[in-house]
Design a protein around this motif. Structure first.
Motif, short mmCIF file in Angstrom:
data_model
loop_
_atom_site.label_atom_id
_atom_site.label_comp_id
_atom_site.label_asym_id
_atom_site.label_seq_id
_atom_site.Cartn_x
_atom_site.Cartn_y
_atom_site.Cartn_z
N SER A 67 0.81 -1.22 0.00
CA SER A 67 0.00 0.00 0.00
C SER A 67 0.84 1.27 0.00
CB SER A 67 -0.93 0.01 1.22
OG SER A 67 -0.18 -0.04 2.41
N ARG A 74 2.56 9.56 -6.06
CA ARG A 74 1.22 10.11 -5.84
C ARG A 74 1.30 11.52 -5.26
NH1 ARG A 74 0.41 4.58 -4.59
NH2 ARG A 74 0.90 4.87 -2.40
N HIS A 83 2.96 13.27 -13.82
CA HIS A 83 3.08 11.86 -13.45
C HIS A 83 4.51 11.39 -13.64
CE1 HIS A 83 1.87 7.74 -12.68
NE2 HIS A 83 2.49 7.35 -13.78
N MET A 96 7.98 2.44 -12.42
CA MET A 96 6.59 2.24 -12.02
C MET A 96 5.88 1.21 -12.90
SD MET A 96 5.46 4.21 -9.49
CE MET A 96 3.73 4.49 -9.85
N ILE A 99 4.13 -1.43 -11.01
CA ILE A 99 3.51 -1.00 -9.76
C ILE A 99 2.11 -0.46 -10.01
CG2 ILE A 99 3.67 0.63 -7.84
CD1 ILE A 99 6.71 0.43 -8.07
N ALA A 100 2.01 0.52 -10.86
CA ALA A 100 0.70 1.09 -11.21
C ALA A 100 0.77 1.54 -12.67
CB ALA A 100 0.35 2.25 -10.29
N SER A 102 -0.07 3.00 -15.68
CA SER A 102 -1.12 3.88 -16.18
C SER A 102 -0.51 4.82 -17.21
CB SER A 102 -1.72 4.69 -15.01
OG SER A 102 -2.67 5.60 -15.48
N TRP A 176 -5.36 -7.69 -9.99
CA TRP A 176 -5.01 -7.62 -11.40
C TRP A 176 -5.10 -8.99 -12.05
CZ3 TRP A 176 -5.70 -3.04 -12.82
CH2 TRP A 176 -5.26 -1.96 -12.07
N HIS A 638 7.74 -6.04 -3.39
CA HIS A 638 7.34 -6.16 -4.80
C HIS A 638 7.87 -7.47 -5.34
CE1 HIS A 638 6.62 -5.14 -9.03
NE2 HIS A 638 5.76 -4.27 -8.55
#
Length: 850
Positions: A67, A74, A83, A96, A99-100, A102, A176, A638
């Protein structure tokens, strides 16, 4: 018209004529689908009632563990609107990409996904229910592509969605993985439609859902279902050869390839950078050949330089006997956990041994641990076995072959010759661990074939009893008979794990060892027997409904409804063992548990010096990301960390090498204080964010580079550099004698660092930032400079004499190139969707009127 007359065969000839594309839509045709959507919504919300309505959420282990990851990204985005694709919050720093993931190109696709899963414009299905809805909806589309009628398609959709493994994934936080699984069945539906002649609509459906499943970024699940696609294509080819429609098959195959490429291209940014990053992670292997005797983790990391080690890959292998969980969920005890938590089971234990037995594991399989079994439903499995005999056509053989392969490969080290063959000869197979998860294929094919069997029973009626007597007997023996055997003789399998067998052999001389062993096996026998009786009862109940139908005492529709209800209740009650209302808590408690803010954290946060890191020794440093929530941590959590950093952990950090901790600019070390409360200790020896070195120690390879970091070998004045980074200038660089030389950090963000350097002579500067060869660029006074690697994991630059401005920036050129490809593919996909919607209306206008 009787219910059985309303059902047609689910295995019509591949490529046969379909309904007119321009047929008019009417409420009569629409309302059954509206009813199915409403039913799926109701079931999905009901499972999570009342928690989802109360606003309570899950504390998911994997989600909570990670988390804090990328909190700096962020924070930076909230502050600047920019970003970053690099985070410094864990393991010193990493991309990243895993990790996320996007990217701008996927925003539209994500919005469409949210609308389809009823999360936009109204957040109807919340955080968890949408996944059940998507699982059922996707499987419904797949069965409809096989021309299965609506009611049996609903039964199959429920059986797929409520297979125990999927609810366990939600509980564990493997979101995911489950998201990818949601969109795999409709991807296959699109492929089937293409081969059935609906090339435009099928191709668009396949491309769209390929894009969605790849967007979920769980390549392992998508990879596994390539086997299913392969077998289905072989089935379509066999049928094309038989019917002499090879040209049509080739045309459809071309459409399938194009659709797949478009779906993949929409995610080209993510896929390329996942591939690129993967080569730098544990999946890519290590350069080191060093081994530490007795260090299993080290050996597992390094024995295979091109991928994960076989022992690591097969650590979670499904037991051969454990495969019976498909029929009886507790055949090996269910989930790992203390027997003492099972009050019902403990009631029969001799009080003299209750405390000891209560501390034993309820799970006695040979996996290291498990969150629960793979259970597909007792009657679903019965129908699947029956389908092997009564369902005809190449699609049956394709799904059956995929099932067998899935089960055999899930056994991992229990069938090592086959597993080794796939690891050695199938591209990418050695990149994935937890081989037991390939059972997701069986969880897909078993309910699919079960429904095809159910449809065939309804289509043929009573004659099928005598026509396929061998099939009925085989299915009954392997399910009803096996359940009865397990209920009456639970000791047919060992009731002890391999480790427990060894433990009791070693304790054979202990006076109470035999009694404890007997008490343990007795309680486990009761657990297994109770579940076996449960499966036996479910089989009898559904079998009775089937028999009443075949004896013409019950029509098809009520029989099917009865089977649907019993199947749902069967799976629902098992799922509730692993994900129930008691697991949901207040969101505030989740935040507190996932990212506790201690007094030690508050003291460190008061230090506004940029760029320093924190080592937290009060948690499992390299498997916990709570520290990353508040600080830049040298630890973290991770599954795909950089291999170089993993090497550093294994060879230096885990040994407590203080100089390596210092070179990572670890300004604070959190240690246990009074009452085990975290206390921050200032580390005055931290090297700082950057420093000039007096000399360079050249090494020939990775082994020498790592060895040069060993305790007593490393200091702030020396940079250890691999000869591959040597240049004439660096080799001629004189020893630094200017004691006033300095490097000062002036600006620090996740994707950018700026320094001011000063020195009377040229020098090598080492920067306490993680080296990554793809995407980081450096400039000196605006002019490009070459980044080299120092001290195995850090960046370094050759700096000219004088005062200069040095800037590192993470802005990979590959991002811009792949984004252009992805956006082009997205436009093609959207145009395809529009064309497939308009095409029936065009046909209707062209149709001649009477």
């Amino acid at each position: 018209m009787k219910g059985n007359e309303k059902l047609t065969s689910a295995t019509e000839t591949v490529g046969s004529a379909s309904a007119p594309a321009g047929a008019k839509l009417s409420w009569r045709k629409i309302w059954p689908y509206a009813a199915v959507v409403l039913l799926f919504v109701t079931i999905s919300l009901a499972y999570f009632y009342p928690a989802s309505f109360d606003g309570r959420v899950l504390f998911q282990g994997d989600v909570a563990g990670a988390s804090g990851t990328a909190q700096d990204v962020r924070d930076w985005q909230e502050q600047s609107g920019e970003h970053s694709y690099w985070t410094n919050s864990l393991f010193g720093g990493m991309p990243m990409y895993q990790i996320a993931p996007s990217y701008p190109s996927t925003g539209t696709l994500q919005t469409i996904q949210d609308v389809l899963t009823l999360r936009k414009p109204v957040y109807l299905l919340g955080t968890y229910a949408w996944m059940l809805f998507a699982l059922m909806g996707g499987f419904f589309l797949f069965l409809r592509s096989l021309r299965v009628r609506i009611l049996p398609s609903v039964i199959g959709s429920v059986a797929w969605a409520f297979s125990s493994y999927f609810l366990i994934l939600i509980m564990a936080g493997h979101i995911w993985k489950l998201t990818a699984l949601c969109f795999i069945p409709p991807t296959l539906a699109g492929m089937v439609w293409v081969y059935n002649g609906k090339r435009l609509a099928g191709g668009v459906v396949m491309a769209f859902f390929t894009a969605l499943q790849v967007l979920a970024n769980h390549v392992q699940m998508s990879y596994y279902f390539l086997f299913v696609m392969f077998f289905l294509v072989l089935a379509f080819l066999a049928e094309a050869v038989r019917t002499k429609r090879v040209r049509s098959f080739l045309l459809s195959t071309g459409v399938v390839i194009i659709a797949g490429l478009v779906g993949v291209a929409v995610n080209s940014t993510n896929l390329f950078h996942t591939y690129q990053y993967g080569k730098e992670t544990m999946r890519g292997g290590s350069e080191l050949t060093l081994k530490q005797s007795g260090n299993v983790a080290d050996q597992a990391s390094h024995e295979n330089k091109n991928g994960l080690d076989k022992a690591y890959i097969t650590q979670w292998s499904y037991g051969i006997g454990e495969t019976w969980t498909l029929l009886v969920p507790n055949v090996k005890g269910g989930a790992s956990g203390y027997l003492g938590y099972n009050e019902k089971a403990m009631n029969e234990v001799n009080p003299a041994y209750a405390q000891t037995i209560g501390q034993m594991n309820q799970y006695w399989g040979d996996q290291p641990f498990t969150a629960g079994p793979v259970y597909v439903g007792a009657f679903v499995l019965f129908l699947f076995i029956l389908s092997c005999f009564i369902v005809k056509g190449p699609v049956k053989w394709a799904l059956l072959a995929a099932t067998v392969l899935s089960i055999l490969l899930s056994w991992g080290h229990n069938l090592m010759w086959l597993t080794s063959f796939f690891i050695d000869h199938f591209p990418l197979y050695d990149k994935f661990r937890t081989v037991s998860s390939i059972l997701v294929i069986a969880e897909f094919t078993i309910p699919a074939l079960a429904v095809l069997a159910l449809v065939e029973i309804v289509r043929v009626g009573a004659p099928i009893l005598n026509r396929e007597r061998a099939g009925w007997i085989t299915a009954a023996v392997l399910t009803l008979g096996a359940s009865l055997l397990f209920a009456l003789v639970p000791s047919v399998f060992s009731l002890l794990s391999g480790e427990e067998e060894m433990m009791f052999r070693e304790a054979a001389g202990h006076p109470e060892a035999g009694a404890i062993k007997t008490a343990l096996t007795d309680v486990r026998a009761d657990i297994m027997a109770a579940d076996a009786w449960r499966s036996f009862g479910i089989l009898l109940a559904c079998g009775a409904l089937l028999l009443l139908f075949l004896k013409k005492k019950l029509q098809a529709t009520p029989m099917l409804i009865g089977v649907a209800v019993i199947t749902l209740l069967d799976l629902w009650t098992v799922d509730k063992r692993y994900l129930n209302d008691e697991h949901f808590i207040d969101p505030a408690l989740v935040s507190q548990r996932a990212a506790p803010l201690t007094e030690a954290d508050k003291q460190i946060l008061a230090d506004k010096t940029p760029g320093f890191r924190v080592l937290n020794l009060t948690v499992d440093t390299y498997n916990d990301a709570t520290t990353s929530r508040w600080h830049r941590s040298i630890g973290g959590y991770h599954a795909a960390k950089l291999q170089r950093y993993q090497d550093l952990i294994e060879h230096q950090l885990s040994k407590g090498n203080r100089e390596v901790v210092n070179m990572l600019n670890t300004k604070y070390i959190i240690v246990p204080g009074e009452n085990q409360q975290p206390v921050p200790m200032l580390n005055p020896d931290a090297y700082g964010p950057a420093w000039p070195v007096s000399s360079i120690k050249w090494v020939k390879n990775a082994d020498e580079e790592m060895t040069a970091l060993d305790t007593g070998s490393l200091s702030r004045s020396i940079a250890v550099v691999d000869e591959r980074f040597a240049s004439d200038n660096l080799r001629k660089l004189p020893a630094l004698t200017d004691s006033t030389a300095s490097i000062r950090l002036t600006e620090y963000t996740p994707n950018k660092q700026v320094y001011e350097t000063s020195g009377a002579q040229a020098m090598l500067g080492v920067f306490s930032e993680i080296y990554y060869p793809h995407g980081w660029t450096a400039t000196i006074d605006g002019q490009p400079a070459s980044i080299i690697r120092a001290n195995y994991v850090l960046r370094a630059l050759e700096l000219p004499a004088g005062q200069h401005r040095v800037e590192f920036r993470f802005d990979p050129r590959s991002l811009h190139i792949t984004e252009a490809i992805a956006k082009t593919a997205l436009v093609l996909l959207l145009l395809g969707i529009v064309a497939s919607v308009l095409y029936p209306f065009v046909l209707r206008k062209k149709r001649p009127t009477a």
